[in-house]
Design a protein around this motif. Structure first.
Motif, PDB file in Angstrom:
ATOM      1  N   GLY A  23     119.348  59.208  99.174  1.00  0.00           N
ATOM      2  CA  GLY A  23     120.621  58.755  99.592  1.00  0.00           C
ATOM      3  C   GLY A  23     120.640  57.992 100.702  1.00  0.00           C
ATOM      4  O   GLY A  23     121.580  56.773 100.970  1.00  0.00           O
ATOM      5  N   THR A  24     119.891  58.571 101.622  1.00  0.00           N
ATOM      6  CA  THR A  24     119.842  58.046 103.091  1.00  0.00           C
ATOM      7  C   THR A  24     119.369  56.421 102.979  1.00  0.00           C
ATOM      8  O   THR A  24     119.781  55.444 103.730  1.00  0.00           O
ATOM      9  CB  THR A  24     119.137  58.820 103.942  1.00  0.00           C
ATOM     10  OG1 THR A  24     119.444  60.178 104.166  1.00  0.00           O
ATOM     11  CG2 THR A  24     118.687  57.951 105.403  1.00  0.00           C
ATOM     12  N   TYR A  25     118.486  56.073 102.024  1.00  0.00           N
ATOM     13  CA  TYR A  25     117.859  54.910 102.033  1.00  0.00           C
ATOM     14  C   TYR A  25     118.628  53.759 101.139  1.00  0.00           C
ATOM     15  O   TYR A  25     118.846  52.670 101.443  1.00  0.00           O
ATOM     16  CB  TYR A  25     116.373  54.906 101.245  1.00  0.00           C
ATOM     17  CG  TYR A  25     115.432  55.861 102.187  1.00  0.00           C
ATOM     18  CD1 TYR A  25     114.853  55.375 103.231  1.00  0.00           C
ATOM     19  CD2 TYR A  25     115.211  57.154 101.784  1.00  0.00           C
ATOM     20  CE1 TYR A  25     113.879  56.294 103.961  1.00  0.00           C
ATOM     21  CE2 TYR A  25     114.557  58.061 102.386  1.00  0.00           C
ATOM     22  CZ  TYR A  25     113.902  57.450 103.655  1.00  0.00           C
ATOM     23  OH  TYR A  25     112.995  58.482 104.082  1.00  0.00           O
ATOM     24  N   TRP A  26     119.390  54.454 100.234  1.00  0.00           N
ATOM     25  CA  TRP A  26     120.474  53.750  99.583  1.00  0.00           C
ATOM     26  C   TRP A  26     121.610  53.413 100.495  1.00  0.00           C
ATOM     27  O   TRP A  26     122.094  52.153 100.479  1.00  0.00           O
ATOM     28  CB  TRP A  26     121.153  54.351  98.316  1.00  0.00           C
ATOM     29  CG  TRP A  26     120.078  54.635  97.241  1.00  0.00           C
ATOM     30  CD1 TRP A  26     119.171  53.742  96.900  1.00  0.00           C
ATOM     31  CD2 TRP A  26     120.039  55.710  96.239  1.00  0.00           C
ATOM     32  NE1 TRP A  26     118.465  54.226  95.746  1.00  0.00           N
ATOM     33  CE2 TRP A  26     119.289  55.337  95.500  1.00  0.00           C
ATOM     34  CE3 TRP A  26     121.202  56.745  95.901  1.00  0.00           C
ATOM     35  CZ2 TRP A  26     118.846  56.191  94.163  1.00  0.00           C
ATOM     36  CZ3 TRP A  26     120.884  57.622  94.837  1.00  0.00           C
ATOM     37  CH2 TRP A  26     119.586  57.307  93.910  1.00  0.00           C
TER      38      TRP A  26
ATOM     39  N   VAL B 225     113.140  43.370 100.597  1.00  0.00           N
ATOM     40  CA  VAL B 225     112.844  44.772 100.646  1.00  0.00           C
ATOM     41  C   VAL B 225     111.652  45.356 101.766  1.00  0.00           C
ATOM     42  O   VAL B 225     111.577  46.332 102.154  1.00  0.00           O
ATOM     43  CB  VAL B 225     112.269  45.368  99.256  1.00  0.00           C
ATOM     44  CG1 VAL B 225     112.169  46.757  99.162  1.00  0.00           C
ATOM     45  CG2 VAL B 225     113.569  45.041  98.442  1.00  0.00           C
ATOM     46  N   GLU B 226     110.649  44.421 101.602  1.00  0.00           N
ATOM     47  CA  GLU B 226     109.561  44.566 102.685  1.00  0.00           C
ATOM     48  C   GLU B 226     109.928  44.775 104.040  1.00  0.00           C
ATOM     49  O   GLU B 226     109.556  45.608 104.776  1.00  0.00           O
ATOM     50  CB  GLU B 226     108.570  43.442 102.436  1.00  0.00           C
ATOM     51  CG  GLU B 226     107.515  43.693 103.241  1.00  0.00           C
ATOM     52  CD  GLU B 226     106.210  44.627 102.879  1.00  0.00           C
ATOM     53  OE1 GLU B 226     105.723  45.520 103.364  1.00  0.00           O
ATOM     54  OE2 GLU B 226     106.103  44.895 101.466  1.00  0.00           O
ATOM     55  N   ALA B 227     110.705  44.007 104.514  1.00  0.00           N
ATOM     56  CA  ALA B 227     111.402  44.205 105.987  1.00  0.00           C
ATOM     57  C   ALA B 227     112.304  45.307 106.084  1.00  0.00           C
ATOM     58  O   ALA B 227     112.069  45.884 106.986  1.00  0.00           O
ATOM     59  CB  ALA B 227     112.409  42.766 106.012  1.00  0.00           C
ATOM     60  N   LEU B 228     113.085  45.657 105.116  1.00  0.00           N
ATOM     61  CA  LEU B 228     113.667  47.028 105.068  1.00  0.00           C
ATOM     62  C   LEU B 228     112.601  48.055 105.325  1.00  0.00           C
ATOM     63  O   LEU B 228     112.751  48.964 106.248  1.00  0.00           O
ATOM     64  CB  LEU B 228     114.584  47.378 104.006  1.00  0.00           C
ATOM     65  CG  LEU B 228     115.447  48.562 104.204  1.00  0.00           C
ATOM     66  CD1 LEU B 228     116.330  48.631 105.251  1.00  0.00           C
ATOM     67  CD2 LEU B 228     116.190  48.580 102.881  1.00  0.00           C
TER      68      LEU B 228
ATOM     69  N   VAL C 253     111.579  54.286 100.762  1.00  0.00           N
ATOM     70  CA  VAL C 253     112.392  53.213 100.741  1.00  0.00           C
ATOM     71  C   VAL C 253     112.040  52.443  99.781  1.00  0.00           C
ATOM     72  O   VAL C 253     112.920  51.932  99.032  1.00  0.00           O
ATOM     73  CB  VAL C 253     112.612  52.626 102.414  1.00  0.00           C
ATOM     74  CG1 VAL C 253     111.168  51.602 102.383  1.00  0.00           C
ATOM     75  CG2 VAL C 253     114.023  51.695 102.109  1.00  0.00           C
ATOM     76  N   ILE C 254     110.864  52.250  99.362  1.00  0.00           N
ATOM     77  CA  ILE C 254     110.555  51.693  98.194  1.00  0.00           C
ATOM     78  C   ILE C 254     110.786  52.269  97.023  1.00  0.00           C
ATOM     79  O   ILE C 254     111.380  51.783  95.943  1.00  0.00           O
ATOM     80  CB  ILE C 254     109.040  51.287  98.240  1.00  0.00           C
ATOM     81  CG1 ILE C 254     108.482  50.516  99.441  1.00  0.00           C
ATOM     82  CG2 ILE C 254     108.362  50.655  96.901  1.00  0.00           C
ATOM     83  CD1 ILE C 254     109.409  49.162  99.721  1.00  0.00           C
ATOM     84  N   ALA C 255     110.585  53.647  96.926  1.00  0.00           N
ATOM     85  CA  ALA C 255     110.918  54.339  95.754  1.00  0.00           C
ATOM     86  C   ALA C 255     112.528  54.538  95.822  1.00  0.00           C
ATOM     87  O   ALA C 255     113.000  54.332  94.377  1.00  0.00           O
ATOM     88  CB  ALA C 255     110.426  55.746  96.029  1.00  0.00           C
ATOM     89  N   ALA C 256     113.455  54.511  96.685  1.00  0.00           N
ATOM     90  CA  ALA C 256     114.842  54.316  96.538  1.00  0.00           C
ATOM     91  C   ALA C 256     115.188  53.027  95.882  1.00  0.00           C
ATOM     92  O   ALA C 256     116.033  52.952  95.229  1.00  0.00           O
ATOM     93  CB  ALA C 256     115.284  54.610  97.829  1.00  0.00           C
TER      94      ALA C 256
END
Length: 365
Positions: free
Chosen positions: A58-61, A81-84, A108-111
């Motif tokens: 949830g937090t990463y979304w 995505v890499e930058a995030l 974050v990658i999994a999200a």
């Protein structure tokens, strides 16, 4: 009418510049429509996710929606995505068990992958168009958790029983997790109907909504029943573990418990110990004395993927009860004495039971 060769060539050049082929236009006419933005599509992803995914991702979304609120799904690149990921790693809050933001980068990658997997399932983008799946997840490092030594386990129990505002609850928690090796989510979900005092069993609901019956000593079963009734649990669906005010406990009880233990036992804080270390402690003991097959069943891993050998070494409830009986030096209704579980056998005397403290020594319920 014959198409103008020059016009066709120009059209192909424009399509190539846009990254679109004639086949795309024929097989995916919906791609000509404007796709929803990240912020617009997020509620659909959240609604379709289970409680575990919402809690983990949830937090990463939310961070994705904040970083790219007005951008359509197909405009996000792998570099975005890499930058995030790098941003989340840099801004990760240091915790006792942190690895310099590595877990944040992995999550974050999994999200993002879960987000785009939903978009693929909804037919909004092609399976090969997910930017999240083109970014490598950080390699997971070996865990630092380990089994507690007998002396460490005794110290943890002693401090928990001599400090805090609810020693009987803390004693029950430590005893429950030591006997069952369950995760704290399973303990928090326990209800009156999940307790079978006659057979010394507790029904655990764990990861992936898996349900299993786990042996516990009759002593613990009786104390859990008395604790629940004394603190207001009356219906079968009422939660089992409750605070002094009669309210079901939450994960914060565990946080406060280990924070207090870390303040009084510096090595607990230094190593970032938590309830999960008790799971390592019990399962290590069971594996050393009863073998991999029974340890696997004790952990509730019998349905998880493994080598083909696990098909032939499945353990049953009686095997787990045998291990529990030997570990606690207490008889169990489902343990087979002939299978080395009796406290009078030579095998049992060699097993060096784990230090399981009597709950009654904690005083009032």
């Amino acid at each position: 009418m014959t198409a103008d060769v020059t016009a066709v060539a120009a059209a192909r050049q424009v399509l190539a510049h846009l990254g679109v082929t004639v086949a795309d236009l024929q097989s995916h006419p919906e791609t000509l429509e404007v796709l929803p933005t990240i912020a617009e599509y997020l509620p659909r992803v959240v609604a379709a996710a289970g409680p575990g995914a919402r809690r983990t991702y949830g937090t990463y979304w939310d961070r994705m929606a904040t970083a790219w609120p007005g951008r359509p799904l197909d405009t996000i690149a792998a570099s975005d995505v890499e930058a995030l990921k790098q941003t989340m790693i840099a801004s990760a809050v240091p915790r006792r068990n942190s690895r310099n933001g590595r877990y944040a980068g992995e999550h974050v990658i999994a999200a993002a992958r879960a987000f785009y997997t939903r978009a693929i399932a909804d037919g909004l983008i092609d399976a090969t168009a997910s930017p999240a799946h083109r970014v490598a997840k950080p390699r997971r490092l070996p865990g630092t958790r380990r089994a507690l030594t007998p002396h460490e386990l005794e110290e943890v129990n002693a401090v928990a029983r001599s400090s805090g505002n609810d020693v009987i609850l803390d004693a029950l928690l430590l005893r429950l997790h030591t006997e069952t090796a369950c995760r704290r989510g399973a303990a928090l979900a326990l209800r009156l109907v999940d307790l079978d005092t006659a057979n010394g069993l507790v029904r655990l609901t764990e990861k992936g909504s898996t349900v299993r019956w786990q042996p516990i000593t009759p002593d613990l079963a009786e104390h859990l029943r008395e604790h629940a009734h004394a603190r207001g649990a009356a219906f079968h669906t009422d939660r089992l573990l409750r605070n002094r005010a009669g309210q079901p406990i939450t994960s914060r009880r565990y946080d406060h418990l280990w924070k207090r233990l870390g303040e009084r036992l510096p090595w607990v804080a230094v190593h970032g110990m938590s309830t999960h270390w008790l799971r390592h402690t019990t399962l290590t003991w069971v594996e050393r004395h009863f073998g991999y097959g029974i340890a696997r069943a004790y952990a509730g891993h019998t349905d998880s993927p493994g080598s083909s050998t696990t098909t032939y070494i499945k353990a049953d409830l009686h095997n787990v009860a045998n291990a529990l009986s030997a570990m606690t030096s207490q008889p169990h209704p489902l343990a087979a004495v002939a299978d080395h579980a009796g406290p009078g056998t030579a095998y049992h005397r060699r097993c060096s039971p784990i230090s399981v403290q009597p709950i009654a020594a904690c005083g009032a319920r």
